[in-house]
Design a protein around this motif. Structure first.
Motif, PDB file in Angstrom:
ATOM      1  N   ASN A  74     -42.293  78.407  61.353  1.00  0.00           N
ATOM      2  CA  ASN A  74     -41.598  78.996  62.806  1.00  0.00           C
ATOM      3  C   ASN A  74     -41.608  80.416  62.624  1.00  0.00           C
ATOM      4  O   ASN A  74     -40.938  81.258  61.983  1.00  0.00           O
ATOM      5  CB  ASN A  74     -40.030  78.386  62.759  1.00  0.00           C
ATOM      6  N   GLY A  75     -42.813  81.005  63.489  1.00  0.00           N
ATOM      7  CA  GLY A  75     -43.206  82.240  63.364  1.00  0.00           C
ATOM      8  C   GLY A  75     -43.598  82.745  62.043  1.00  0.00           C
ATOM      9  O   GLY A  75     -44.551  82.419  61.382  1.00  0.00           O
ATOM     10  N   ASN A  76     -42.838  83.720  61.451  1.00  0.00           N
ATOM     11  CA  ASN A  76     -43.179  84.197  59.946  1.00  0.00           C
ATOM     12  C   ASN A  76     -42.249  83.353  58.982  1.00  0.00           C
ATOM     13  O   ASN A  76     -42.411  84.020  58.039  1.00  0.00           O
ATOM     14  CB  ASN A  76     -43.035  85.633  59.957  1.00  0.00           C
ATOM     15  N   SER A  77     -41.659  82.566  59.453  1.00  0.00           N
ATOM     16  CA  SER A  77     -40.847  81.864  58.234  1.00  0.00           C
ATOM     17  C   SER A  77     -41.043  80.392  58.165  1.00  0.00           C
ATOM     18  O   SER A  77     -41.402  79.759  59.258  1.00  0.00           O
ATOM     19  CB  SER A  77     -39.309  82.100  58.605  1.00  0.00           C
TER      20      SER A  77
END
Length: 114
Positions: A74-77
């Motif tokens: 989820n995005g950068n995570s």
């Protein structure tokens, strides 16, 4: 022979009783029975369960293929969700029967603990 952690059992009933008798196992199963939960959500809902204990018990349940861990980017995570496997779902009626039997036949204190 059934192996759970370092223990070996000849009797499947003894193996299951040992697994479900471990601290927090039945509570974890009941907590994720209806929906996927993130680790932090489980931590909040299992008041009194330490992070280390939760990690250990989730690992045990995953090794037994009762709980699955779905990871999503989820995005950068990376989000990690825990949920019952098909095998875990088949265990639910037994756990619910144990809860019903315990509620009807065992004396507990005001907090609901036996």
């Amino acid at each position: 022979m059934i192996h759970i952690e370092q223990e070996t059992y000849d009797c499947p009933v003894e193996a299951l009783a040992n697994l479900l008798g471990k601290k927090w196992i039945a509570t974890i199963i009941c907590t994720i029975k209806n929906e996927k939960k993130r680790f932090g959500e489980l931590e909040k809902e299992l008041d009194g369960c330490t992070r280390k204990m939760l990690t250990q018990q989730l690992d045990l349940l995953m090794k037994q293929e009762i709980v699955l861990n779905q990871k999503e980017v989820n995005g950068n995570s990376i989000e990690s969700h825990y949920y019952l496997s098909e095998k875990g779902l088949t265990l639910l009626p037994l756990v619910e029967e144990m809860i019903a039997w315990g509620s009807n036949n065992l004396k507990c204190d005001k907090s609901g603990r036996y």
